[in-house]
Design a protein around this motif. Structure first.
Motif, short mmCIF file in Angstrom:
data_model
loop_
_atom_site.label_atom_id
_atom_site.label_comp_id
_atom_site.label_asym_id
_atom_site.label_seq_id
_atom_site.Cartn_x
_atom_site.Cartn_y
_atom_site.Cartn_z
N THR A 40 -5.29 -3.28 5.29
CA THR A 40 -5.59 -2.13 4.44
C THR A 40 -6.53 -1.20 5.19
OG1 THR A 40 -7.46 -3.33 3.51
CG2 THR A 40 -5.40 -3.44 2.30
N PRO A 83 -2.47 4.50 0.87
CA PRO A 83 -3.03 3.52 -0.04
C PRO A 83 -3.17 2.13 0.56
CG PRO A 83 -0.75 3.99 -0.58
CD PRO A 83 -1.10 4.87 0.55
N GLY A 84 -2.26 1.75 1.44
CA GLY A 84 -2.32 0.38 1.93
C GLY A 84 -1.96 -0.57 0.81
N ALA A 85 -2.41 -1.79 0.91
CA ALA A 85 -2.04 -2.77 -0.11
C ALA A 85 -3.20 -2.97 -1.08
CB ALA A 85 -1.67 -4.08 0.57
N GLU A 86 -2.91 -3.71 -2.08
CA GLU A 86 -3.91 -3.99 -3.11
C GLU A 86 -5.02 -4.86 -2.53
OE1 GLU A 86 -3.72 -5.63 -7.67
OE2 GLU A 86 -1.99 -5.80 -6.34
N ILE A 87 -6.24 -4.56 -2.95
CA ILE A 87 -7.34 -5.40 -2.50
C ILE A 87 -7.65 -6.39 -3.60
CG2 ILE A 87 -9.80 -5.39 -1.98
CD1 ILE A 87 -9.22 -2.62 -0.67
N ALA A 128 -3.85 1.77 -5.74
CA ALA A 128 -2.52 1.57 -5.21
C ALA A 128 -2.05 0.15 -5.48
CB ALA A 128 -2.53 1.81 -3.70
N PHE A 153 -8.53 5.41 -4.02
CA PHE A 153 -7.20 5.27 -3.46
C PHE A 153 -6.82 3.81 -3.24
CE2 PHE A 153 -6.16 9.45 -2.91
CZ PHE A 153 -4.92 9.52 -2.31
N ALA A 154 -7.74 3.14 -2.57
CA ALA A 154 -7.46 1.75 -2.22
C ALA A 154 -7.30 0.91 -3.47
CB ALA A 154 -8.56 1.21 -1.33
#
Lengths: 494, 285
Positions: A115, A250-254, B19, B15-16
């Motif tokens: 991410t 956005p990348g992936a979910e954290i 998503a 944002f992070a």
């Protein structure tokens, strides 16, 4: 005859480096490197900008990671600089900056995966530690007279903003810009572990022998760094920072679960994790585990790291002494200096990691590629600083020329400054040396990389902590030596 | 200035955080040249998207460990693993299942290859003359490039590879191993037999410079593994549909890109031998 401290110190370091060179593994193990070198040379002269897919995206992301990482580092570093008189703040910042960006990235990859946050934190954390130290030094060295003139009863905030900061501001700004350049290098390198920056494509192209693509990527990288001062303007910085997240996507979910798991399971040493209760047996197994890793891996890694560092340090110094006249008007005309500048910019902008990667392809996996890479890069950095410094030294009208000028006038006058730069660089070289292990040279990074390849984060973190303390130790030693031989001139920070 | 920095950062976090990946994402261990992997797996993604009716994406990673980590962190739900990486991944993600393997993966082998200057000849017996030479594995986390060759080296010499050879390296992937032994950077190497055949067909191997000197006994290797919670995320019966789709790959061009003749069903227990070997040489705790 009485010898100066600087002279004796230099001699001692050269002696140590020679001993290290005798025990170091510097064999050229490739039997047929010429074919590959020929292809590489052909690639250099036939850069192919169209071959790289998503080139614009890679560039944008490289810049975006650098901006956000450095910006966050600035915020954290500035806040820490104000609290730098507290021991724990000082220790923490020393600890986090002792760990290389790539190691941070490898750690955050475990927590956040691929991410944007991984890349940003990998830059921000070590940079925050560096900013904390340098900002606090800059603030300390600021002219004290305005502060003395502040009327009694003025609020500390007012005193800080009106009497202390203005004098330091210009230094803070120029240092931050310099760090942004480093940030671009770091950001590019992060691609080597999978983040979508230039390094990602560079590694792929290298690995598959697409050298026209490699040279296209490197040329773009040089243009990016060389033009930095043209497009980075104070007014535009907020705009860049606002735009950066959009480029990173956005990348992936954290996931909180992953973060928790990392701290409560992954990095808990295996014997403790496996034990049912935390009793003496478990502690004994833990001690045994640490001893095992220390004696079978860390010790060897430390030895190789130190050997390589000492050779690279002296080689960097030697090259710097050769390089600095190249850009000085005392030694070369306009044409020669332009060439010299070009050469130094390229070697200075190319991260050691990439240079080492390149030379490894030529000579195979001994310490030789690493030595040459570290010496070229750091020699160019120091050579550049000394070269600029030399031009500012006033000379007598009847000063000698050429070699005589170099040996009897310039060198003696800049030698102290040179040593100071070199000692500043010592710790930087050590940190890079450790990381080069990832490329297969048997320094500490090799063992960290192996632990991560085995998904044993407990071992990786243990080894990274050892690496950090080695770095802190060398930094302390460097400071002690600088104090001993009275290198009191504060060099521009490198 | 720092307030504006903070603002930018805030944006980033929003944002992070917001998503959410709805796509079905998979990865593969980077065992050979990336361009070829991307071509192969982009085709697989298109095929799976058509069969499953959900968006499917392939993301490339830089290391075997990164593939396992991405699977573990649920950033990919499906992966084309080797024997060792698959075993590691399934131990880290309880409930995950091996779905399918290539027909050849049930009886996989590693080739020991040597530079012509060594004078080593192909043979049935373990090539004990490799002792004292330089040796390169593939990736540190590879089954065919690390685990199995190291197992046989330890079995034959009763010593660690670092004590057997004058220099031990990790090339990173099988294509690199072949290139390094061919150039003489290392005199001996261990390589996945499928990659060797592929590179041979593509004309990238010079038989005058590098040759196969030994073949290991067979062992189970590559396979597709899916996370245990895939059904919850993508609907009941999803894993079974993925399995059917994988077993149903019939396109000769797609199969040839792996290269595999066909895919057959696999189960976790098929890989017990790999787990045992991994534990015996200390690569798995």
């Amino acid at each position: 005859m009485e010898r100066s401290g600087a002279f004796k110190t230099s001699l001692a370091f050269i002696g140590v480096a020679i001993v290290c060179l005798l025990i170091a593994d510097i064999e050229i193990s490739t039997l047929d490197p010429w074919r590959e070198m020929g292809r590489m040379a052909l690639g250099v002269v036939t850069p192919n900008f169209l071959a790289v897919g998503q080139l614009g995206e890679a560039l944008a992301k490289t810049v975006a990671f650098a901006f956000l990482g450095v910006a966050l580092g600035v915020v954290v570093g500035f806040a820490s600089a104000l609290l730098f008189h507290f021991g724990p703040v000082r220790w923490l910042s020393a600890f986090v900056r002792a760990i290389h960006e790539l190691f941070w990235a490898l750690i955050f990859l475990q927590i956040f995966g691929l991410t944007p946050l991984t890349g940003i934190l990998a830059i921000a954390i070590p940079y925050g530690g560096i900013f904390a130290k340098v900002y606090s030094e800059i603030l300390e060295e600021a002219d004290p007279r305005p502060l003395a003139a502040v009327p009694h009863g003025a609020s500390p905030a007012a005193a800080f903003f009106y009497a202390r900061l203005p004098d330091a501001w210009v230094h803070i700004k120029s240092y931050t810009l310099y760090r942004l350049e480093c940030g671009l290098r770091s950001s590019a390198i992060l691609g080597f572990v999978g983040l979508p920056t230039l390094g990602f494509y560079l590694e792929s192209a290298f690995r598959q022998g697409h050298y026209s693509e490699v040279s296209a990527l490197l040329i773009l990288f040089y243009v990016l760094i060389a033009s930095l001062r043209l497009w980075v303007k104070a007014r535009l910085v907020p705009l860049y920072l606002l735009a950066a997240p959009f480029f990173l996507g956005p990348g992936a979910e954290i996931s909180l679960a992953n973060i928790t798991r990392f701290f409560t399971q992954d990095i808990v040493p295996h014997p403790i994790r496996a034990a049912e209760t935390l009793d003496f047996a478990a502690l004994g197994a833990w001690a045994d585990w640490m001893w095992q890793i220390f004696t079978t891996q860390a010790l060897w890694g430390i030895a190789a790291t130190l050997i390589l560092t000492q050779i690279a340090l002296v080689a960097s110094g030697a090259l710097a002494l050769v390089f600095f006249p190249l850009i000085s008007r005392r030694f070369f005309g306009r044409f020669g200096r332009t060439l010299g500048h070009g050469f130094l910019v390229v070697t200075r902008s190319t991260p050691e990691y990439i240079l080492a990667y390149l030379f490894l392809q030529f000579w195979g996996p001994s310490m030789l590629p690493a030595i040459v890479a570290l010496a070229l890069h750091n020699g160019a950095v120091i050579g550049h600083l000394i070269g600029r410094h030399v031009d500012e030294i006033p000379l007598r009208p009847d000063a000698p020329k050429g070699l005589n000028l170099y040996a009897y006038e310039v060198l003696p006058r800049v030698y102290g400054q040179f040593l100071a730069f070199l000692f500043y660089r010592w710790e930087v070289i050590l940190r890079e040396t450790a990381i080069l292990g990832i490329l297969g040279i048997l320094t500490l990074g090799f063992y960290v990389d192996s632990a991560i390849a085995d998904i044993r984060m407990d071992r990786a973190v243990f080894l990274i902590i050892i690496t950090a303390f080695l770095n802190i130790g060398v930094d302390a030693l460097s400071r002690a030596i600088r104090a001993k031989i009275r290198l009191t001139t504060t060099p521009e920070r490198t | 200035m720092s307030r504006k920095l903070g603002l930018g950062l805030l944006f980033l976090l929003i944002f992070a955080g917001n998503a959410v990946a709805k796509d079905f994402v998979f990865t593969a261990i980077p065992d050979e040249d990336e361009t070829r992997l991307a071509q192969r797996f982009d085709k697989v993604a298109a095929y799976l998207a058509k069969e499953l009716g959900v968006p499917v994406r392939y993301i490339p990673v830089k290391s075997y460990a990164a593939a396992v980590t991405a699977f573990r962190n649920n950033q990919v739900q499906l992966a084309w693993f080797g024997g060792l990486s698959g075993v590691r991944a399934r131990r880290l993600v309880p409930g995950s299942k091996a779905l399918a393997q290539g027909q050849e993966d049930r009886f996989f082998t590693t080739f020991f290859i040597a530079h012509a200057s060594t004078g080593l000849k192909p043979g049935e017996a373990f090539p004990e003359k490799i002792a004292g030479l330089t040796f390169t594995f593939g990736s540190k986390g590879s089954t065919s490039g690390r685990l199995m060759p190291e197992f046989h080296i330890r079995k034959w010499f009763s010593k660690a590879p670092s004590e057997v050879f004058s220099r031990v390296g990790f090339s990173g992937n099988h294509s690199r191993t072949i290139a390094l032994v061919q150039s003489g950077a290392y005199l001996v190497g261990a390589v996945n037999f499928k990659v060797w055949e592929n590179e041979m067909k593509a004309g990238r191997i010079d038989p005058d410079k590098v040759r196969v000197v030994w073949k290991t006994p067979p062992y189970p290797d590559y396979h597709w593994t899916i996370r245990g919670d895939a059904d919850r995320a993508f609907g009941a019966g999803f894993s079974a549909r993925v399995k059917r789709a994988l077993l149903g790959i019939k396109d000769p061009a797609l199969l040839a890109s792996f290269p595999r003749k066909s895919f057959v069903a696999a189960k976790n227990s098929d890989y017990e031998p790999i787990l045992k070997v991994g534990k015996s040489i200390g690569l798995i705790d």
